[in-house]
Design an enzyme around this catalytic site. Structure first.
Site, PDB file in Angstrom:
ATOM      1  N   ARG A 119       0.827  -1.212   0.000  1.00 25.43           N
ATOM      2  CA  ARG A 119       0.000   0.000   0.000  1.00 25.43           C
ATOM      3  C   ARG A 119       0.864   1.265   0.000  1.00 25.43           C
ATOM      4  NH1 ARG A 119      -0.250  -2.380   5.019  1.00 25.43           N
ATOM      5  NH2 ARG A 119       0.434  -1.154   6.811  1.00 25.43           N
ATOM      6  N   TYR A 120       2.160   1.117   0.254  1.00 25.68           N
ATOM      7  CA  TYR A 120       3.053   2.277   0.289  1.00 25.68           C
ATOM      8  C   TYR A 120       3.905   2.411  -0.970  1.00 25.68           C
ATOM      9  CZ  TYR A 120       1.956   2.149   5.280  1.00 25.68           C
ATOM     10  OH  TYR A 120       1.307   2.133   6.487  1.00 25.68           O
ATOM     11  N   THR A 121       3.984   1.390  -1.790  1.00 28.29           N
ATOM     12  CA  THR A 121       4.859   1.421  -2.950  1.00 28.29           C
ATOM     13  C   THR A 121       4.047   1.565  -4.234  1.00 28.29           C
ATOM     14  OG1 THR A 121       4.842  -0.998  -3.018  1.00 28.29           O
ATOM     15  CG2 THR A 121       6.660   0.055  -1.851  1.00 28.29           C
TER      16      THR A 121
END
Length: 833
Positions: A119-121
């Protein structure tokens, strides 16, 4: 009724059948790659899902969670961890030699740091995957199969234009078998493919010369031996791999004595740096490794650097040998060339991998040609129908106006004019603007182009030799576009057994052998298309460079010619003002793209190579002037440039010498000989500024941004700069072909910030100055047009005129000038397309 559903069976038979089905499911569906596109199913599905999402290299990044969700929901009904791990590995530049995906965010490191949560990349397709793996997917080149629930279609294999199995390698553990294929260099693999296409009976020795060994993304060194040959000939072998280390004398701190140190700059493939340092420290603390005082990790974004500081009584050569012997700094890569061939796991030799790929590539090419031929035939049928209707326009209008319905009109056109159903529908849908004469001419031109393309495709389908030549040209284009220099160095048996001494620099030893084998009279050539090659004086003399040649479609002319003995020091300046060494030592007789001999950081449209300069010669005796397009200039003495080149020599790094402003680039590097004293700068509007070499102009600035040299008008940029003597001349050339020689004495001396004076009067308002070059003693110079024609012209054909002169045009009507080339030891480089 229950008794009819009970089938008695042996427990042994059921276990054998179930285990075999499970094993084949793991082998075919998860663990092993297909030899044709070199991908496992999960990798293939990730790339296809991103292709459907439109995540092309020019589009913005998208969340990895979105990609993983699409892959799970449509094609790969397994755990999300497996999909995300496969995605991460395709992004990591230290895992894949040619990453198929681009990432934005934390995707791990060589220290075994894990990637951030999905979800962060963010990610998108890399140019190689988009162009060489998915580019032909919509042209009926491969078969599609239903997904797990039959709701979607997915490709059974991607139409790969390059053997990704060898380029990126593969690691996988199945049931009772495993694969471990090392990565290779794209340029070498393409060379092997081309050689097999030209000569299918190519000997194994010749093939191993073209593909001498793996090329790991983390660099390192490979001693060439029997293990490498066994791996390539039999499909299984042990390849020794060692890190790169050299000896240095370092300064531990202010006031302290210098100490010897072992500096490690590259580690073997798939070795965690943090884990290796930790185990090394354990051995030092346990007393198994002596002579080491401290271990520091000084790695940064520019490269790896692990400093192992030695005690005063430590012997550097002994410690270095112990590091190779007792730690994983030297290890073995167990190569197993196992892949799926027609759905069956097969152990392959290097030759067999290339042959199967070429068979697959020829099949996809045939399908692509048939698909394109069908599309062209359909369009050609419609165009012929439209032209036939236009030829009998009044009759067509009458038939349509009298028909009660569109269906009756179409039937009437088919009966009266002999049109097909598709042609009749096209005539009914034809807009009124097609009735104009210009549109008729456009249709006729389109028909001619379609017929020519139809004939070309038919030749490719009927003649295998034509298909082979087309495939060779395509492979050459792919090598030029995606090829990069080799990172892993191959060592002979003697070089592999001896450590480097304290006088050798990192990465220098492997290049000594190739330099020694270069001919004494060899010449290094840089062509107009950015290709680099080695040639003999006889081959250069056959070009008759001293004789004029008419403007025609000729082989690429030469930009630069440099003797290889004594060994030249060549550097390249980039558009963002950086300097890098040109590692030309492994050049061969066949042309190779200049990018193969430069660090990977110099590439693409943003920071492409701008100019090649030879250091240490008479042309750069005084120094260099670096000019940006917005008029900033930084002067560097020859010693400062040599020092900067020495810092990046053989390390793959770059150093910024001119810091350009946003949306600006370095446009010219002007080498200054010792016997000249005037700098002439030209702008696109035709203004010239003459500056004498005063101490104020030649003042070295600490700031890499340089200082303003002249004031520019809106949309005006610097296009040329040259150092000349007071009695010298400069050549001015415009984009529409105006040429003239201007004596420097005709220009009034100026100071920084002056407007200068107009040096050439344009004949067309749309024209602009292309550049400025010093007039030399060579008999000819070369003109290159925008349509890739070139010709050599004597200097006498260009008149010597004052500033008000308009010069002469040596180009035919309608031609536009792209570049002017004057052969020497410095050259402007072409902008990548």
């Amino acid at each position: 009724m229950v008794s009819h559903r009970v089938i008695p069976t042996s427990l042994r038979e059921e276990m054998e059948r179930s285990y075999l089905e499970y094993a084949m499911s793991v082998i075919v569906g998860r663990a092993l790659p297909d030899v044709r596109d070199g991908l496992k199913p999960v990798q293939r599905r990730i790339l296809y899902a991103m292709h459907e999402l439109g995540l092309t290299p020019e589009r913005p990044f998208r969340k990895c969670a979105r990609v993983v969700g699409d892959v799970l929901g449509k094609y790969h009904p397994h755990g999300e961890t497996a999909v995300y791990d496969a995605l991460v590995r395709q992004v990591q530049s230290f895992t894949s030699r040619y990453p198929l995906l681009q990432g934005h965010g934390n995707f791990g490191s060589v220290d075994d740091d894990p990637a951030a949560a999905m979800r962060y990349t963010e990610t998108r397709l890399a140019p190689l995957a988009h162009g060489a793996l998915l580019g032909e997917l919509t042209e009926d080149t491969v078969d599609f199969t239903p997904n797990f629930d039959g709701a979607q279609q997915e490709p059974a294999v991607l139409p790969a234009q390059l053997p990704v199995l060898l380029l990126n390698g593969c690691t996988g553990i199945a049931v009772g078998m495993a694969t471990n294929i090392p990565p290779h260099n794209l340029g070498e693999v393409v060379g092997g493919l081309v050689a097999l296409l030209r000569n299918p009976r190519l000997s194994d020795e010749a093939l191993l010369q073209l593909i001498p060994g793996p090329d790991f993304p983390t660099g390192g060194e490979i001693p060439v031996g029997s293990g490498l040959r066994e791996a390539y000939m039999q499909g299984r072998g042990s390849i020794p791999v060692r890190g790169v280390a050299h000896l240095e004398a370092i300064q531990p701190g202010k006031g302290r004595r210098r100490r010897n140190a072992v500096v490690v700059t590259e580690l073997p493939y798939q070795l965690s740096k943090a884990s290796w340092i930790e185990k090394l420290a354990e051995q030092v603390n346990d007393g198994r490794l002596s002579g080491i005082a401290d271990i520091r990790d000084e790695s940064d974004r520019d490269g790896m650097r692990v400093v192992i500081e030695l005690r005063r009584d430590g012997q550097p050569e002994v410690v270095l040998q112990e590091l190779f012997r007792r730690t994983a700094l030297q290890s073995n890569f167990g190569a197993i060339l196992l892949a799926l061939v027609d759905g069956k796991p097969t152990q392959l030799s290097l030759r067999r991998v290339l042959e199967i790929f070429l068979e697959f590539r020829e099949q996809t090419s045939l399908r692509r040609y048939r698909f394109a031929l069908g599309k062209i035939s359909q369009r050609l049928e419609v165009v012929n129908g439209l032209l036939q209707a236009l030829a009998r326009l009044q009759e067509v209008i009458l038939l349509i106006s009298q028909a009660p319905a569109a269906a009756r009109a179409a039937a009437a056109l088919q009966v009266q004019l002999g049109l097909s159903s598709a042609q009749a529908e096209a005539v009914l849908a034809m807009p009124l603007r097609r009735l104009t004469g210009l549109e008729r001419q456009g249709l006729d031109t389109e028909r001619q182009k379609l017929e020519a393309e139809q004939a070309r495709l038919q030749v490719l389908l009927d003649d295998r030799n034509a298909r082979v030549e087309a495939l060779i040209r395509q492979l050459a284009q792919l090598r030029k576009r995606y090829g990069t220099p080799r990172r892993t160095r191959l060592l002979g048996q003697v070089a592999a057994s001896a450590p480097r001494t304290s006088t050798e620099t990192a990465g220098s030893a492997p290049h000594q052998a190739p330099r020694a084998t270069l001919p004494e009279d060899g010449l290094l050539l840089v062509q107009a298309d950015g290709q680099l090659r080695l040639a003999s004086p006889l081959a250069v003399s056959r070009r008759r460079l001293e004789q004029p040649a008419p403007l025609a479609s000729q082989p690429p002319p030469l930009r630069c010619l440099v003797p290889v003995h004594p060994e030249p020091r060549l550097v390249v300046f980039s558009a963002l003002g950086r300097i890098a060494n040109l590692r030309w030592e492994r050049i061969g007789p066949h042309p190779q793209d200049l990018a193969h001999f430069l660090p990977e950081k110099l590439g693409g449209q943003t920071d492409h190579p701008v100019q090649l300069v030879r250091l240490g010669g008479s042309a750069t005796a005084a120094g260099l002037a670096l000019l940006s397009c917005d008029g900033h200039c930084r002067w560097l003495k020859a010693a400062a440039v040599l020092e900067a080149a020495a810092r990046v020599r053989d390390t793959g790094r770059t150093v910024t010498l001119l810091k350009v402003r946003p949306r600006q680039t370095l446009c010219r590097v002007a080498p200054c000989p010792a016997d000249v004293a005037t700098l002439v700068v030209a702008t696109s509007c035709g203004r010239l500024l003459r500056l004498d070499a005063t101490p104020h102009l030649l003042q070295e600035l600490d700031s890499p941004a340089g200082a303003p040299l002249l004031r520019l008008l809106p949309h005006e940029i610097i296009v040329g700069a040259a150092w000349c003597g007071d009695a010298g001349q400069v050549l001015l050339a415009t984009r529409h072909g105006q040429l003239k020689r201007l004596p420097v004495e005709q220009l009034a001396p100026n100071r920084r910030g002056d407007l200068g004076q107009i040096g050439l009067r344009f004949l067309k308002r749309s024209d602009s100055l292309l550049g400025l070059w010093p007039v030399v003693e060579d008999p000819c110079f070369t003109l290159v047009t925008t349509d890739h024609r070139s010709g050599r012209f004597p200097w006498e054909q260009v008149p010597v005129q004052e500033c008000s002169g308009v010069g002469v045009c040596l180009l035919p009507a309608g031609a536009a000038l792209a570049d002017v080339m004057i052969l020497g030891e410095t050259a402007r480089l072409p902008v990548p397309q």
